[in-house]
Design an enzyme around this catalytic site. Sequence first.
Site, PDB file in Angstrom:
ATOM      1  N   ASP A 125       0.877  -0.945   0.026  1.00 41.76           N
ATOM      2  CA  ASP A 125       0.253  -0.024  -0.094  1.00 41.76           C
ATOM      3  C   ASP A 125       0.808   1.208   0.209  1.00 41.76           C
ATOM      4  OD1 ASP A 125      -1.825  -2.655   0.866  1.00 41.76           O
ATOM      5  OD2 ASP A 125      -2.709  -0.759   1.590  1.00 41.76           O
ATOM      6  N   ASP A 157      17.993  -1.415  21.754  1.00 41.08           N
ATOM      7  CA  ASP A 157      17.496  -2.564  21.459  1.00 41.08           C
ATOM      8  C   ASP A 157      18.257  -3.128  20.946  1.00 41.08           C
ATOM      9  OD1 ASP A 157      14.933  -3.138  19.338  1.00 41.08           O
ATOM     10  OD2 ASP A 157      14.323  -1.961  20.369  1.00 41.08           O
ATOM     11  N   PRO A 165      17.500   2.916   3.909  1.00 41.01           N
ATOM     12  CA  PRO A 165      17.730   4.783   2.703  1.00 41.01           C
ATOM     13  C   PRO A 165      16.393   5.663   3.492  1.00 41.01           C
ATOM     14  CG  PRO A 165      16.541   2.996   1.739  1.00 41.01           C
ATOM     15  CD  PRO A 165      17.221   2.179   2.741  1.00 41.01           C
ATOM     16  N   ASP A 166      15.958   5.314   4.704  1.00 39.87           N
ATOM     17  CA  ASP A 166      14.133   6.319   5.386  1.00 39.87           C
ATOM     18  C   ASP A 166      15.020   6.772   6.428  1.00 39.87           C
ATOM     19  OD1 ASP A 166      12.514   7.449   4.514  1.00 39.87           O
ATOM     20  OD2 ASP A 166      10.708   5.445   4.909  1.00 39.87           O
ATOM     21  N   ASP A 176      27.808  -0.385  20.675  1.00 38.48           N
ATOM     22  CA  ASP A 176      26.961  -1.961  21.060  1.00 38.48           C
ATOM     23  C   ASP A 176      27.017  -2.511  22.056  1.00 38.48           C
ATOM     24  OD1 ASP A 176      26.777  -4.440  20.911  1.00 38.48           O
ATOM     25  OD2 ASP A 176      27.689  -5.161  18.342  1.00 38.48           O
ATOM     26  N   ASP A 181      31.836  -2.332  21.327  1.00 36.61           N
ATOM     27  CA  ASP A 181      32.494  -1.961  19.978  1.00 36.61           C
ATOM     28  C   ASP A 181      31.427  -1.122  19.673  1.00 36.61           C
ATOM     29  OD1 ASP A 181      30.399  -2.887  18.411  1.00 36.61           O
ATOM     30  OD2 ASP A 181      31.717  -4.678  17.644  1.00 36.61           O
ATOM     31  N   ASP A 183      29.658  -0.256  16.652  1.00 32.15           N
ATOM     32  CA  ASP A 183      29.265  -0.147  15.337  1.00 32.15           C
ATOM     33  C   ASP A 183      27.678  -1.269  16.669  1.00 32.15           C
ATOM     34  OD1 ASP A 183      28.413  -1.203  13.355  1.00 32.15           O
ATOM     35  OD2 ASP A 183      29.280  -2.941  12.614  1.00 32.15           O
ATOM     36  N   HIS A 190      14.428  -5.213  14.793  1.00 32.38           N
ATOM     37  CA  HIS A 190      13.278  -4.950  15.537  1.00 32.38           C
ATOM     38  C   HIS A 190      13.615  -3.816  16.183  1.00 32.38           C
ATOM     39  CE1 HIS A 190      11.526  -3.656  19.798  1.00 32.38           C
ATOM     40  NE2 HIS A 190      10.366  -5.169  19.811  1.00 32.38           N
ATOM     41  N   ASP A 320       1.435   4.603  31.778  1.00 29.55           N
ATOM     42  CA  ASP A 320       0.722   5.867  32.518  1.00 29.55           C
ATOM     43  C   ASP A 320      -0.374   6.778  31.172  1.00 29.55           C
ATOM     44  OD1 ASP A 320       2.839   6.857  33.929  1.00 29.55           O
ATOM     45  OD2 ASP A 320       3.861   5.731  33.046  1.00 29.55           O
ATOM     46  N   SER A 354       5.887  -2.500  21.850  1.00 33.07           N
ATOM     47  CA  SER A 354       7.280  -2.255  20.736  1.00 33.07           C
ATOM     48  C   SER A 354       6.734  -0.930  20.073  1.00 33.07           C
ATOM     49  CB  SER A 354       8.266  -3.128  20.454  1.00 33.07           C
ATOM     50  OG  SER A 354       8.968  -3.919  21.164  1.00 33.07           O
TER      51      SER A 354
END
Length: 668
Positions: A125, A157, A165-166, A176, A181, A183, A190, A320, A354
């Site tokens: 869509d 996460d 690209p977005d 990380d 590290d 990266d 997720h 909340d 999430s």
Amino acid sequence: MSRATSTVLAMLLVVATAAPVVAEDPASPTAAKEQPAAPALGAIIPGQVVVQLRPGAGDESIRSRGLRLLPERVAEGDGLPFIVSTDGRPVADVLAELRTDPAVAAAEPNYRVELAGGAAVAVNDPLTADQYSLDQMRVRDAWSITTGGGGVLAVLDTGAQLDHPDLVGRLVAGHDFVNDDDDPSDDNGHGTWVAGVIAANANDGYGTAGVSWTDKVMPVKIMDGTGSGSTADLMNGIRWAADHGATIINMSVGGFPYSQLVQDAVNYAWDKGVVLVGAAGNNRRSEEYYPASFDNIVSVSATQAEDEFANWSSWGPKVDVSAPGASVRTTNCYECTYADHNTWGEHTYISGTSFATPNVAGVVALIRAKFPTWTPSQIVGRLLNTSDDLGYPGWDDRYGRGRVNAYRAVGATVSGPGPSTGDQFEVNNSLSDAVKISLGTVVRPTIHPAGDVDWFAVDIGRAGRLDVRVTGVTDSRAYPWNRSPIPIDPIVELYSTSGTLLKHVDLEWEGGTELAQWTVSGPQRILVRIANWYANGNTAPYSITATYVDTVAPVATITSPPSGASGVSRIVQPTVTFNEAVSNVTAATVQIRDLVTDAIVPATVEYDPVAREARIVPERRLEAARAYQVEATAGVVDVAGNPLALTTLPFTSGSVSFYDTDGIAFEQ
């Protein structure tokens, strides 16, 4: 839609990023239903404990116990937590030992942390048109006031697809903690989903639009490719993000018990001016889900397109606010092979608290952009006080203070949807407010808003059985984009007026009919409680019908002659009286038996239905001085078809012809 299907559409937290799980098909409508498998809270990472020493205390006492300090410190600085190896000893034993050490301020297991994710489906869509969440929260309207600021939203996460690209230009350097590290590349998907909800590039002619156009996302990887992490890395991530410029922290993770050390890390970030937002969980139950339930974290439950509460969202005393979390359109990690996420395209649909959580985090970013000098308390207060009050008036345990309204939050004075008024039976959420319903009448109430519980009172006039039939609401509307199913699958309970639970019935799936039965020994009021197995409400009515079933056999009384009498007139006409209306009163069912020959005395039976009395008229005089028995047999039935219990009366006929008016001989 079956529970099996809806479970696939909104998977539970511990399998949030796994391939869809096919639940057992509830083919048998009478099969007992099972609660969805919930994640085990507090799964402990073997061989590790997290220790916090008192300020100024050295670690000599730790080493003297033969325990190794692992190189991964939870945080740098005197008196802050670090990880200790148990060197093969049970975690519980090491904790018990450490907690007696005066140098140790706190010691906890290193708990596993899971993703608070959900299910997804790829579609073709138009993208921003599919983002109903932007309309539901009035984000598009809020953009007329502000499109964001220069804040940094740390997403704790699985990392992010750094070259999506977005998300070009929207990511800042992260870290990380899984691989230690710099990266934070996503190997699950997720984290990329969460990041896109907040910050997918807007107004660029491609993909979706994040809530904020300009704020940056800092990917802080605390979860591995399978969606598993630890409280140690969570503490690390919170403190690191706060120390590296984060103004907002999004935590769409959880599933562990209360931890003072994590609470301390949260307080540290809060005191540094960070607003923290967490997912309330997807376990379809009332719970305190951490980290969202910690103090100084905004706990977010999930709604869907109609502003109905999502059927899979957790709820509870710590919620909340709520926000759209069902079928949220966002960026997909098309480089992530975990659970075939790479096959879903550059954007996908995803469901779970999430994704309600980053919707709220994005709105917090807009508030912060509009009011840059505000403290976390002021920002959170604004978020809560400008939410659209859904569900019950004021705070409730599903919606919290309401579904967030970005437009009002950034300064607009606009109206919004208000609390639910329920139906003509509301508000009757307690035993004392039970509404009386008549036997044999079909009643069509609603379970609305989410969390509604209906109570009804049914009066039974005499001994027998109460049958309560309740039929739910099947919601089979098309998934995915603008909704999750909102079925009503009734749980039926019967109570005494004192509040004692008499019967619990929860066998059928939604759309089936639950049957709760209870037998009473006399006149009685029974209270009926109806709740939804799912977390949502629905304005479509279910049905309830209460009926009385006569299960009590009729009773016969042989009124003459007297039982055991002797010298009874040989022309006696015995009478039998019934306690209720009966049928099939004939010479074959009400009779005189000759106990010598075991033959039935030929006779006719006269029955008066008004008096409920039968008279046996023998065709000839009884034999003299003979043993007989009057019998009312099981061939006689009441209106409900209950057979009469065999009733007998023995007597002996007389030998003379002189009798009193009752047919009893007075002369031998």
